[in-house]
Write a protein that holds these residues in place. Structure first.
Motif, short mmCIF file in Angstrom:
data_model
loop_
_atom_site.label_atom_id
_atom_site.label_comp_id
_atom_site.label_asym_id
_atom_site.label_seq_id
_atom_site.Cartn_x
_atom_site.Cartn_y
_atom_site.Cartn_z
N TYR A 170 0.85 -1.19 0.00
CA TYR A 170 0.00 0.00 0.00
C TYR A 170 0.89 1.25 0.00
O TYR A 170 0.96 1.99 0.99
CB TYR A 170 -0.90 0.02 1.23
N ALA A 171 1.55 1.52 -1.11
CA ALA A 171 2.50 2.63 -1.18
C ALA A 171 2.74 3.00 -2.64
O ALA A 171 2.40 2.26 -3.56
CB ALA A 171 3.82 2.24 -0.53
N GLN A 172 3.34 4.19 -2.84
CA GLN A 172 3.63 4.64 -4.20
C GLN A 172 4.83 3.92 -4.80
O GLN A 172 4.92 3.79 -6.02
CB GLN A 172 3.88 6.15 -4.19
N HIS A 173 5.75 3.47 -3.95
CA HIS A 173 6.92 2.73 -4.41
C HIS A 173 7.15 1.56 -3.46
O HIS A 173 6.95 1.69 -2.24
CB HIS A 173 8.17 3.61 -4.42
N VAL A 174 7.57 0.42 -4.01
CA VAL A 174 7.84 -0.77 -3.19
C VAL A 174 9.10 -1.45 -3.72
O VAL A 174 9.52 -1.22 -4.85
CB VAL A 174 6.67 -1.78 -3.22
N VAL A 175 9.67 -2.30 -2.89
CA VAL A 175 10.75 -3.17 -3.36
C VAL A 175 10.23 -4.60 -3.40
O VAL A 175 9.37 -4.99 -2.60
CB VAL A 175 12.01 -3.09 -2.48
N ALA A 176 10.74 -5.37 -4.34
CA ALA A 176 10.34 -6.78 -4.48
C ALA A 176 11.56 -7.60 -4.84
O ALA A 176 12.50 -7.11 -5.48
CB ALA A 176 9.28 -6.93 -5.56
N ARG A 177 11.56 -8.85 -4.41
CA ARG A 177 12.60 -9.78 -4.84
C ARG A 177 12.43 -10.06 -6.33
O ARG A 177 11.31 -10.26 -6.80
CB ARG A 177 12.50 -11.08 -4.04
#
Length: 302
Positions: free
Chosen positions: A83-90
């Motif tokens: 729930y955010a404008q930017h995220v990190v993912a594997r």
């Protein structure tokens, strides 16, 4: 950047828009600018404390996003703070999606699509010609499970839903009929996320060697103790299912997800999309979801 966070456990009212730093990806991770974030029933359990311990607060919920990486790829990704404008993912949890595929439709294939796929393939081990009952058949998982059961060779697909409109949707998606308990002929496979009284009705309606797969408790009702002798008399099984540990198994995420994407692009699978909410109104999305006012996939748009 804008994110939705809760600092204490509770209902939708604890979800608060906040300004937080853009996350920095570590080794093997990628930064994604979010196009849309998926809302799942499991998110409400994070918020009320069913899934999290107090030491993890404050917390940004959300397990799935569609967005774009720094190198321009449009991707679908499993994440932990969606729930955010930017995220990190594997990188291992990222799958590219075509530009033509609507973000909400793509998101429907991730948590709900993989749940429906594994419920039928991994948990129930559906065999061709079997009779399948899908509870909550107009929900995110249910709408896909109805279609996949038919795709995977079920003999008859029966739908249970809470309103006449939702029953009609399930029939439009390929269900043969609406279920009424008790079932006269019994069912080989029943998929249940409601629990409570519906679970009890389902258990008593299993055919010989039937499998009742439980994957949630939307009724928030305590389960009665299961007597093994009762299962022996029924000649049936109750199977528990949770997606999170399932996806830790080799081949459990990418291959099924690619099959779901291919079925969708060929027009054989129709993800049902529902209401879209601005990211800042995540609390309203949770309120509507808990009140059963939604159908299909709900998304938040940053």
């Amino acid at each position: 950047m804008l994110a939705i966070r809760f600092d204490r456990f509770g209902g939708p009212e604890v979800l608060t828009p906040v300004d937080v730093p853009v996350p920095v990806p570590g080794p093997g991770e990628t930064l994604i600018t979010v196009e849309a974030a998926g809302v799942n029933f499991a998110d409400t359990f994070q918020v009320d404390g069913s899934y999290l311990s107090p030491d993890l607060l404050p917390h940004v919920p959300g397990g799935e996003v569609v967005g774009r990486t720094r190198d321009g790829r449009r991707v679908l990704a499993k994440v932990t703070h969606g729930y955010a404008q930017h995220v990190v993912a594997r990188e291992s949890a990222v799958v590219e999606v075509p530009e033509a595929l609507d973000a909400a439709a793509a998101l429907a294939l991730l948590t709900q699509g993989l749940t429906a796929w594994h419920l039928l393939r991994s948990a129930a081990r559906l065999r061709p010609g079997e009779r399948v009952v899908v509870h909550s058949a107009a929900g995110g998982v249910g709408t896909l499970a109805v279609q996949l059961a038919r795709e995977f060779g079920a003999g008859r697909v029966l739908a249970q839903a809470s309103t006449a409109d939702k029953e009609r949707l399930a029939l439009e998606l390929g269900a043969d009929e609406v279920v009424r308990y008790p079932l006269e002929a019994g069912a080989d496979v029943i998929l249940d996320a409601a629990g409570g009284e519906l679970f009890e009705h389902a258990l008593g309606s299993l055919a010989d060697f039937g499998r009742l797969v439980t994957y949630g408790n939307a009724s928030r009702t305590a389960f009665a103790a299961l007597d093994p002798a009762r299962l022996s008399r029924l000649n049936a099984a109750v199977v528990g299912f949770w997606l999170r540990p399932t996806l830790a198994r080799p081949g459990a995420l990418r291959e099924p997800l690619e099959e779901l994407l291919a079925l969708t692009l060929r027009g054989r699978l129709r993800p049902v999309t529902g209401t879209e909410y601005p990211l800042a109104e995540a609390g309203r999305a949770h309120t509507d979801l808990l009140a059963r006012r939604t159908t299909g996939k709900i998304v938040l748009r940053p």
